[in-house]
Design an enzyme around this catalytic site. Structure first.
Site, PDB file in Angstrom:
ATOM      1  N   LYS A   1       0.816  -1.223   0.000  1.00  0.00           N
ATOM      2  CA  LYS A   1       0.000   0.000   0.000  1.00  0.00           C
ATOM      3  C   LYS A   1       0.850   1.274   0.000  1.00  0.00           C
ATOM      4  O   LYS A   1       0.614   2.183  -0.779  1.00  0.00           O
ATOM      5  CB  LYS A   1      -0.901   0.067   1.244  1.00  0.00           C
ATOM      6  CG  LYS A   1      -1.938  -1.016   1.356  1.00  0.00           C
ATOM      7  CD  LYS A   1      -2.840  -0.786   2.565  1.00  0.00           C
ATOM      8  CE  LYS A   1      -2.108  -0.758   3.894  1.00  0.00           C
ATOM      9  NZ  LYS A   1      -1.581  -2.046   4.347  1.00  0.00           N
TER      10      LYS A   1
ATOM     11  N   ARG B   1      -0.270  -8.612  13.219  1.00  0.00           N
ATOM     12  CA  ARG B   1      -0.840  -7.563  12.368  1.00  0.00           C
ATOM     13  C   ARG B   1      -1.783  -8.162  11.327  1.00  0.00           C
ATOM     14  O   ARG B   1      -2.800  -7.568  10.988  1.00  0.00           O
ATOM     15  CB  ARG B   1       0.288  -6.767  11.691  1.00  0.00           C
ATOM     16  CG  ARG B   1       0.996  -5.836  12.687  1.00  0.00           C
ATOM     17  CD  ARG B   1       2.369  -5.439  12.215  1.00  0.00           C
ATOM     18  NE  ARG B   1       2.353  -4.688  10.981  1.00  0.00           N
ATOM     19  CZ  ARG B   1       3.411  -4.561  10.178  1.00  0.00           C
ATOM     20  NH1 ARG B   1       4.558  -5.138  10.497  1.00  0.00           N
ATOM     21  NH2 ARG B   1       3.310  -3.868   9.075  1.00  0.00           N
TER      22      ARG B   1
ATOM     23  N   ARG C   1      12.083  -6.056   4.392  1.00  0.00           N
ATOM     24  CA  ARG C   1      11.678  -4.658   4.235  1.00  0.00           C
ATOM     25  C   ARG C   1      12.595  -3.733   5.029  1.00  0.00           C
ATOM     26  O   ARG C   1      12.980  -4.020   6.146  1.00  0.00           O
ATOM     27  CB  ARG C   1      10.231  -4.487   4.707  1.00  0.00           C
ATOM     28  CG  ARG C   1       9.775  -3.046   4.652  1.00  0.00           C
ATOM     29  CD  ARG C   1       8.303  -2.929   4.464  1.00  0.00           C
ATOM     30  NE  ARG C   1       7.582  -3.006   5.714  1.00  0.00           N
ATOM     31  CZ  ARG C   1       6.304  -2.661   5.832  1.00  0.00           C
ATOM     32  NH1 ARG C   1       5.627  -2.263   4.765  1.00  0.00           N
ATOM     33  NH2 ARG C   1       5.695  -2.756   6.979  1.00  0.00           N
TER      34      ARG C   1
ATOM     35  N   ARG D   1      11.849  -2.106  10.690  1.00  0.00           N
ATOM     36  CA  ARG D   1      10.816  -1.756  11.687  1.00  0.00           C
ATOM     37  C   ARG D   1      10.672  -2.868  12.718  1.00  0.00           C
ATOM     38  O   ARG D   1      10.650  -4.045  12.355  1.00  0.00           O
ATOM     39  CB  ARG D   1       9.479  -1.559  10.966  1.00  0.00           C
ATOM     40  CG  ARG D   1       9.243  -0.117  10.542  1.00  0.00           C
ATOM     41  CD  ARG D   1       8.077   0.021   9.593  1.00  0.00           C
ATOM     42  NE  ARG D   1       6.822  -0.567  10.068  1.00  0.00           N
ATOM     43  CZ  ARG D   1       5.683  -0.512   9.393  1.00  0.00           C
ATOM     44  NH1 ARG D   1       5.633   0.100   8.209  1.00  0.00           N
ATOM     45  NH2 ARG D   1       4.594  -1.066   9.866  1.00  0.00           N
TER      46      ARG D   1
ATOM     47  N   ARG E   1      -9.006   1.770   9.008  1.00  0.00           N
ATOM     48  CA  ARG E   1      -8.626   0.397   9.294  1.00  0.00           C
ATOM     49  C   ARG E   1      -9.683  -0.299  10.152  1.00  0.00           C
ATOM     50  O   ARG E   1      -9.528  -1.478  10.457  1.00  0.00           O
ATOM     51  CB  ARG E   1      -7.330   0.415  10.094  1.00  0.00           C
ATOM     52  CG  ARG E   1      -6.091  -0.098   9.350  1.00  0.00           C
ATOM     53  CD  ARG E   1      -4.912   0.048  10.297  1.00  0.00           C
ATOM     54  NE  ARG E   1      -3.768  -0.728   9.924  1.00  0.00           N
ATOM     55  CZ  ARG E   1      -2.734  -0.247   9.229  1.00  0.00           C
ATOM     56  NH1 ARG E   1      -2.738   0.982   8.789  1.00  0.00           N
ATOM     57  NH2 ARG E   1      -1.710  -1.024   8.978  1.00  0.00           N
TER      58      ARG E   1
HETATM   59  P1  ADP Z   1       1.427  -1.707   7.443  1.00  0.00           P
HETATM   60  O1  ADP Z   1       0.405  -1.301   6.427  1.00  0.00           O
HETATM   61  O2  ADP Z   1       2.624  -2.314   6.853  1.00  0.00           O
HETATM   62  O3  ADP Z   1       0.846  -2.484   8.584  1.00  0.00           O
HETATM   63  P2  ADP Z   1       1.464   0.969   8.605  1.00  0.00           P
HETATM   64  O4  ADP Z   1       2.656   1.849   8.562  1.00  0.00           O
HETATM   65  O5  ADP Z   1       0.267   1.355   7.832  1.00  0.00           O
HETATM   66  O6  ADP Z   1       2.017  -0.433   8.189  1.00  0.00           O
HETATM   67  O7  ADP Z   1       0.984   0.810  10.129  1.00  0.00           O
HETATM   68  C1  ADP Z   1       1.857   0.464  11.177  1.00  0.00           C
HETATM   69  C2  ADP Z   1       1.099   0.389  12.491  1.00  0.00           C
HETATM   70  O8  ADP Z   1       0.585   1.687  12.828  1.00  0.00           O
HETATM   71  C3  ADP Z   1      -0.126  -0.519  12.520  1.00  0.00           C
HETATM   72  O9  ADP Z   1       0.201  -1.858  12.777  1.00  0.00           O
HETATM   73  C4  ADP Z   1      -0.932   0.107  13.646  1.00  0.00           C
HETATM   74  O10 ADP Z   1      -0.428  -0.256  14.914  1.00  0.00           O
HETATM   75  C5  ADP Z   1      -0.693   1.586  13.464  1.00  0.00           C
HETATM   76  N1  ADP Z   1      -1.717   2.207  12.589  1.00  0.00           N
HETATM   77  C6  ADP Z   1      -1.517   2.764  11.372  1.00  0.00           C
HETATM   78  N2  ADP Z   1      -2.662   3.219  10.859  1.00  0.00           N
HETATM   79  C7  ADP Z   1      -3.637   2.926  11.763  1.00  0.00           C
HETATM   80  C8  ADP Z   1      -5.043   3.107  11.802  1.00  0.00           C
HETATM   81  N3  ADP Z   1      -5.718   3.694  10.784  1.00  0.00           N
HETATM   82  N4  ADP Z   1      -5.732   2.676  12.900  1.00  0.00           N
HETATM   83  C9  ADP Z   1      -5.085   2.100  13.923  1.00  0.00           C
HETATM   84  N5  ADP Z   1      -3.764   1.877  13.955  1.00  0.00           N
HETATM   85  C10 ADP Z   1      -3.027   2.287  12.887  1.00  0.00           C
END
Ligand code: ADP
Ligand code: ZN
Length: 219
Positions: free
Chosen positions: A24, A178, A134, A167, A99
């Protein structure tokens, strides 16, 4: 879908949906260049809040490192503030938001009309393997992969020269958490947005996936 007038979109609002590690963020960054609207990544915003040691960062840190979702009210607040920036007038690509159903309802409540929801499909097992390779830029959050998308110079970001790191939440056990969180909390959004879905397979290389997304969007 709105059409571009010349090269300027009247307004284009896209959501990128898909499991963690499905590409994404990488695709949102490329689409931003193609479509001329900003990409908003809640994950990147949270990581910069953590790095800066802000109250939001302190609140979010534990959830992120356990592979859990950060509470809806924290996230909705972040996105509402980001929407106030002038660059969002032309629209935006949302990467990692909404999400949960509550987050999607918050968008609706603000009167935000989404044009399309791009869904990147990739199997869990492929994702767990991919995540260990990654690497993320400390400065600009750009994403690389040691084999699939290596930086030009090892350990250094192509875009800003920042240092690359792994990360903490990309560790295999956390990735599994996740993925569970995705299936439980985020997958219901596929039904929520069923009339707007553009499904894309995310197995190919980055350029091919981008082409499929543009084709799915009809641009
Ligand atoms: P990925 O898509 O690889 O999981 P992100 O960078 O989008 O990575 O998200 C990393 C973390 O940040 C998530 O696992 C969550 O803990 C938090 N996070 C990001 N966006 C949201 C959201 N919209 N709602 C809740 N937690 C979020
Ligand atoms: Zn960078």
């Amino acid at each position: 879908m709105p059409r571009p007038t010349g090269k300027v979109w009247v307004s284009l609002k896209i959501i990128m949906l898909g499991p963690p590690g499905s590409g994404k963020g990488t695709q949102a960054a490329m689409l931003k260049e193609q479509l001329g609207v900003p990409a908003i990544s809640t994950g990147a915003i949270l990581r910069s809040e953590i790095a800066a040691g802000t109250d939001i960062g302190l609140k979010a840190d534990g959830y992120i490192s356990r592979g859990e979702l950060v509470p809806d009210d924290v996230i909705i607040d972040i996105v509402e503030r980001r929407f106030l920036q002038p660059d969002c007038q032309k629209g935006f690509i949302l990467d990692g938001f909404p999400r949960t159903t509550a987050q999607a309802e918050a968008l609706d409540a603000k009167g935000v009309k989404i044009d399309a929801v791009v869904v990147l499909n990739l199997d869990d097992e492929v994702i767990v393997k991919r995540m260990s390779g990654r690497r993320i830029c400390k400065k600009c959050d750009a994403s690389f992969h040691v084999e699939k998308n290596p930086p030009k110079a090892e350990g250094i970001c192509d875009f800003c020269g920042g240092a690359l790191y792994t990360r903490v939440d990309d560790a295999p056990e956390t990735v599994r958490n996740r993925l569970d969180t995705y299936h439980k909390n985020t997958e219901p959004l596929l039904d929520y947005y069923k009339n707007l879905l553009r499904n894309v397979e995310s197995y190919g290389n980055i350029d091919d996936v981008l082409k499929s997304i543009l084709a799915a969007l009809g641009v």
